[in-house]
Design an enzyme around this catalytic site. Sequence first.
Site, PDB file in Angstrom:
ATOM      1  N   GLU A  95       0.809  -1.222   0.000  1.00 36.70           N
ATOM      2  CA  GLU A  95       0.000   0.000   0.000  1.00 36.70           C
ATOM      3  C   GLU A  95       0.848   1.281   0.000  1.00 36.70           C
ATOM      4  O   GLU A  95       0.319   2.350   0.305  1.00 36.70           O
ATOM      5  CB  GLU A  95      -0.923   0.017   1.219  1.00 36.70           C
ATOM      6  CG  GLU A  95      -2.073  -0.953   1.107  1.00 36.70           C
ATOM      7  CD  GLU A  95      -3.235  -0.539   1.985  1.00 36.70           C
ATOM      8  OE1 GLU A  95      -4.255  -0.119   1.434  1.00 36.70           O
ATOM      9  OE2 GLU A  95      -3.114  -0.620   3.220  1.00 36.70           O
ATOM     10  N   HIS A 116      -5.745   1.308  10.273  1.00 36.45           N
ATOM     11  CA  HIS A 116      -7.019   0.575  10.344  1.00 36.45           C
ATOM     12  C   HIS A 116      -7.505   0.575  11.801  1.00 36.45           C
ATOM     13  O   HIS A 116      -8.093  -0.405  12.244  1.00 36.45           O
ATOM     14  CB  HIS A 116      -6.855  -0.878   9.895  1.00 36.45           C
ATOM     15  CG  HIS A 116      -6.098  -1.091   8.635  1.00 36.45           C
ATOM     16  ND1 HIS A 116      -5.379  -2.239   8.381  1.00 36.45           N
ATOM     17  CD2 HIS A 116      -5.960  -0.315   7.538  1.00 36.45           C
ATOM     18  CE1 HIS A 116      -4.823  -2.156   7.175  1.00 36.45           C
ATOM     19  NE2 HIS A 116      -5.145  -0.995   6.651  1.00 36.45           N
TER      20      HIS A 116
END
Length: 286
Positions: A95, A116
Site C-alpha cells: 500500500e 485501520h
Amino acid sequence: MDWYSQPSTDSSKPWNAHNVDELKRKLITANHILHQQGVVDAYGHISIRHPQRPDVYLMCGYMAPAIVTSADDLIEYWVRDSSPVSPNAKKGYSERFIHGEMFSKFENVNCVVHSHAEAVLPYVTSGVPLMPIFHMAGFLGDQVPVFDIATVYSGNDQQDLLVRDSRLGAALASKFVKTGNGEVQATPDPDHTVVLMRRHGYTAHGKDIETAVYRAIYTKVNAGVQTNAMMLRSAMPPGMTAAFELEPLTGEMRRDCLKMNEGTQDKPWKLWAAEVEKSSLYINRG
Ligand SMILES: [Zn+2]
C-alpha cells in the site's frame, strides 16, 4: 545523550532544512508511538518525504511498525511511481502508493499515516459521518470525506480493498481536495486533513511528523468519543431528556481549535516518545 532525550524537531524550520538522519530516527520513533497508541498493529504505516530530495520518500519495509529498529529497515521510494530507488531494495508495503500519491499531489505534505484503527472502523462501515466532537480534534474540519475504492475498480483489479497501485493511490489523494473526484491538479496543500476509506481505514497527513502523528492519534480518539456519545444518547433511560444536542464543533471552534492543536502538539509528542522509550519492545538504533 540518547535519541529520546533530544529536543523535538523545531516545527518552524522548513522541511528541507532538516537533517535526514535525524528525521529517520524520528520516523522510527513515530512507528513505535503509532503502535503504542493503538493507531497501527501489524498493519498500517507512516512515511516521510526526504528533506533534501523532495522526489523521494521513506518508509519502513515489510514489517510491523513496532519492530522497526534502524535506518536499515527503511526503504527509499520515488514519489513519481513508488518504485524503490535501489534496485536491491527489500520487500516493501503493497500500500505504499497511498504515500507516494499524497507526496506527488501535495508539495507541502511531508508525512503520511495510514491506519485501520478499530475505533475508526464503525465510521468506514456504517455510513455515520465522523465529525470533530471535542476540542482536540478541530483539525478534522467541516467534513471528513470517505473514499470508496469500489467506485474506481476496473475489471482486472484485485478487489481486496488495498491501494495497490498509483491509479488507486491517486484516486484516494483526490478525496483530500474539496472538489475531489477523479483527477487532481497539483496543489501545495490538501483541503482535508483526514480521509476515511470505506470498508478499510483512514489516511492522515501533516507538514511534519508531529502533525501527522497527532492527527492520526486524535482521529482515533475522536471516533471513540463520538461512538460512546452516540451510544449513550441512544441508551437514555425513559423519562430522561438530553441536556443538550450532540453536535460537532462550530466553524469558529474548528478554526481556533486547529490553531490550538497545531500550537501544542509538541507536548504530547514528547510524552509519547518518552512512553515508547520506557518500553523494552521498542528499540531505536536510528
Ligand atoms: Zn490499509
